[in-house]
Design a protein around this motif. Structure first.
Motif, PDB file in Angstrom:
ATOM      1  N   CYS A   1       0.837  -1.193   0.000  1.00 10.64           N
ATOM      2  CA  CYS A   1       0.000   0.000   0.000  1.00 10.64           C
ATOM      3  C   CYS A   1       0.876   1.249   0.000  1.00 10.64           C
ATOM      4  N   PRO A   2       0.537   2.244  -0.813  1.00 10.38           N
ATOM      5  CA  PRO A   2       1.230   3.522  -0.703  1.00 10.38           C
ATOM      6  C   PRO A   2       1.059   4.057   0.727  1.00 10.38           C
ATOM      7  N   VAL A   3       2.100   4.654   1.265  1.00 12.49           N
ATOM      8  CA  VAL A   3       2.126   5.080   2.666  1.00 12.49           C
ATOM      9  C   VAL A   3       0.925   5.944   3.044  1.00 12.49           C
ATOM     10  N   ALA A   4       0.538   6.874   2.206  1.00 17.94           N
ATOM     11  CA  ALA A   4      -0.546   7.809   2.535  1.00 17.94           C
ATOM     12  C   ALA A   4      -1.897   7.111   2.717  1.00 17.94           C
ATOM     13  N   LEU A   5      -2.073   5.915   2.152  1.00 15.03           N
ATOM     14  CA  LEU A   5      -3.359   5.213   2.212  1.00 15.03           C
ATOM     15  C   LEU A   5      -3.354   4.019   3.156  1.00 15.03           C
ATOM     16  N   ARG A   6      -2.230   3.757   3.776  1.00 17.39           N
ATOM     17  CA  ARG A   6      -2.085   2.552   4.612  1.00 17.39           C
ATOM     18  C   ARG A   6      -3.128   2.522   5.728  1.00 17.39           C
ATOM     19  N   GLY A   7      -3.824   1.395   5.839  1.00 18.77           N
ATOM     20  CA  GLY A   7      -4.800   1.208   6.900  1.00 18.77           C
ATOM     21  C   GLY A   7      -6.132   1.878   6.668  1.00 18.77           C
ATOM     22  N   LEU A   8      -6.413   2.285   5.418  1.00 16.36           N
ATOM     23  CA  LEU A   8      -7.678   2.944   5.099  1.00 16.36           C
ATOM     24  C   LEU A   8      -8.395   2.191   3.986  1.00 16.36           C
ATOM     25  N   ILE A   9      -9.718   2.098   4.114  1.00 21.13           N
ATOM     26  CA  ILE A   9     -10.538   1.499   3.058  1.00 21.13           C
ATOM     27  C   ILE A   9     -11.836   2.284   2.948  1.00 21.13           C
ATOM     28  N   GLU A  10     -12.285   2.496   1.719  1.00 24.40           N
ATOM     29  CA  GLU A  10     -13.517   3.249   1.493  1.00 24.40           C
ATOM     30  C   GLU A  10     -14.725   2.336   1.580  1.00 24.40           C
ATOM     31  N   ALA A  11     -15.742   2.793   2.272  1.00 21.01           N
ATOM     32  CA  ALA A  11     -17.049   2.135   2.299  1.00 21.01           C
ATOM     33  C   ALA A  11     -18.050   3.165   1.805  1.00 21.01           C
ATOM     34  N   ARG A  12     -18.542   2.989   0.586  1.00 22.76           N
ATOM     35  CA  ARG A  12     -19.470   3.970   0.007  1.00 22.76           C
ATOM     36  C   ARG A  12     -20.638   4.215   0.951  1.00 22.76           C
ATOM     37  N   GLY A  13     -20.913   5.471   1.165  1.00 23.18           N
ATOM     38  CA  GLY A  13     -21.998   5.865   2.039  1.00 23.18           C
ATOM     39  C   GLY A  13     -21.601   5.978   3.499  1.00 23.18           C
ATOM     40  N   LEU A  14     -20.426   5.468   3.842  1.00 20.89           N
ATOM     41  CA  LEU A  14     -19.921   5.571   5.215  1.00 20.89           C
ATOM     42  C   LEU A  14     -18.670   6.419   5.306  1.00 20.89           C
ATOM     43  N   GLY A  15     -17.865   6.412   4.263  1.00 21.06           N
ATOM     44  CA  GLY A  15     -16.623   7.176   4.252  1.00 21.06           C
ATOM     45  C   GLY A  15     -15.406   6.277   4.346  1.00 21.06           C
ATOM     46  N   LEU A  16     -14.271   6.871   4.724  1.00 25.86           N
ATOM     47  CA  LEU A  16     -13.027   6.121   4.884  1.00 25.86           C
ATOM     48  C   LEU A  16     -13.013   5.465   6.260  1.00 25.86           C
ATOM     49  N   LEU A  17     -12.747   4.186   6.269  1.00 28.33           N
ATOM     50  CA  LEU A  17     -12.696   3.422   7.507  1.00 28.33           C
ATOM     51  C   LEU A  17     -11.264   3.004   7.794  1.00 28.33           C
ATOM     52  N   ARG A  18     -10.937   2.920   9.067  1.00 34.78           N
ATOM     53  CA  ARG A  18      -9.614   2.419   9.464  1.00 34.78           C
ATOM     54  C   ARG A  18      -9.657   0.898   9.558  1.00 34.78           C
ATOM     55  N   ALA A  19      -8.555   0.276   9.175  1.00 31.09           N
ATOM     56  CA  ALA A  19      -8.444  -1.183   9.252  1.00 31.09           C
ATOM     57  C   ALA A  19      -6.992  -1.555   9.495  1.00 31.09           C
ATOM     58  N   GLU A  20      -6.789  -2.593  10.266  1.00 29.29           N
ATOM     59  CA  GLU A  20      -5.434  -3.100  10.432  1.00 29.29           C
ATOM     60  C   GLU A  20      -4.993  -3.657   9.085  1.00 29.29           C
ATOM     61  N   ALA A  21      -3.814  -3.278   8.660  1.00 25.60           N
ATOM     62  CA  ALA A  21      -3.359  -3.658   7.319  1.00 25.60           C
ATOM     63  C   ALA A  21      -2.043  -4.418   7.364  1.00 25.60           C
ATOM     64  N   LEU A  22      -1.920  -5.362   6.456  1.00 22.02           N
ATOM     65  CA  LEU A  22      -0.653  -6.061   6.260  1.00 22.02           C
ATOM     66  C   LEU A  22       0.315  -5.141   5.522  1.00 22.02           C
ATOM     67  N   GLU A  23       1.579  -5.310   5.782  1.00 21.37           N
ATOM     68  CA  GLU A  23       2.617  -4.546   5.093  1.00 21.37           C
ATOM     69  C   GLU A  23       2.648  -4.890   3.601  1.00 21.37           C
ATOM     70  N   ALA A  24       2.539  -6.190   3.299  1.00 26.00           N
ATOM     71  CA  ALA A  24       2.648  -6.645   1.916  1.00 26.00           C
ATOM     72  C   ALA A  24       2.097  -8.060   1.806  1.00 26.00           C
ATOM     73  N   ALA A  25       1.800  -8.468   0.573  1.00 25.64           N
ATOM     74  CA  ALA A  25       1.361  -9.845   0.320  1.00 25.64           C
ATOM     75  C   ALA A  25       1.723 -10.224  -1.108  1.00 25.64           C
ATOM     76  N   PRO A  26       2.157 -11.472  -1.326  1.00 23.89           N
ATOM     77  CA  PRO A  26       2.387 -11.938  -2.692  1.00 23.89           C
ATOM     78  C   PRO A  26       1.048 -12.135  -3.393  1.00 23.89           C
ATOM     79  N   VAL A  27       0.932 -11.643  -4.607  1.00 25.18           N
ATOM     80  CA  VAL A  27      -0.326 -11.737  -5.353  1.00 25.18           C
ATOM     81  C   VAL A  27      -0.463 -13.152  -5.914  1.00 25.18           C
ATOM     82  N   ALA A  28      -1.487 -13.857  -5.429  1.00 26.54           N
ATOM     83  CA  ALA A  28      -1.753 -15.225  -5.876  1.00 26.54           C
ATOM     84  C   ALA A  28      -2.904 -15.297  -6.864  1.00 26.54           C
ATOM     85  N   LEU A  29      -3.779 -14.282  -6.845  1.00 21.90           N
ATOM     86  CA  LEU A  29      -4.981 -14.296  -7.663  1.00 21.90           C
ATOM     87  C   LEU A  29      -5.409 -12.866  -7.965  1.00 21.90           C
ATOM     88  N   VAL A  30      -5.888 -12.649  -9.176  1.00 15.95           N
ATOM     89  CA  VAL A  30      -6.454 -11.357  -9.585  1.00 15.95           C
ATOM     90  C   VAL A  30      -7.925 -11.569  -9.885  1.00 15.95           C
TER      91      VAL A  30
END
Length: 144
Positions: free
Chosen positions: A66-95
């Motif tokens: 995640c880019p540093v400025a967005l780390r730990g944030l996720i948008e929920a339409r109609g609710l706004g930006l929510l905080r969430a515990e986030a992993l530093e990184a993950a290997p992409v296994a599926l798109v």
């Protein structure tokens, strides 16, 4: 745009991880990328990035961060930006590509190239089971 060359890209998308395996969610604005990420998180997945995802090629693996400025944030339409515990990184296994609908009951295995490497690809599924199916795909894999 799907990056298929180089060692780094910053793309529009979301990423969550299950059992240490990343799910990169792609699609146009309003397609439901964040909503799908929230569903996977509610089922036990962990946020990596929402809205923008940094992809880094390390050997034969594409790593999502995640880019540093967005780390730990996720948008929920109609609710706004929510905080969430986030992993530093993950290997992409599926798109998951929400821009394309799956029309086949038992589709062939698909791949997409990210930074020149093939990664498993799932197209947007119909019905309420799509998030559950992606979760199980990440946990147990897919039969050929």
């Amino acid at each position: 745009m799907i990056p298929n060359a180089g060692n780094f890209a910053n793309i529009h998308g979301s990423c969550v991880a299950v059992a240490g395996r990343g799910l990169l969610i792609l699609g146009p604005s309003g397609a439901g990328k964040s909503a799908l990420a929230l569903q996977i998180m509610a089922l036990g997945g962990q946020l990596v990035a929402d809205d923008r995802v940094d992809l880094l090629r390390q050997g034969d693996t594409v790593i999502a961060r995640c880019p540093v400025a967005l780390r730990g944030l996720i948008e929920a339409r109609g609710l706004g930006l929510l905080r969430a515990e986030a992993l530093e990184a993950a290997p992409v296994a599926l798109v998951a590509d929400l821009a394309q609908a799956e029309t086949t009951r038992l589709p062939e295995q698909r791949q997409i190239k990210l930074l020149g490497l093939p990664v498993a690809l799932a197209l947007r599924g119909g019905g309420d089971h799509f998030a559950y199916g992606l979760l199980q795909y990440l946990r147990g894999g897919r039969v050929a």
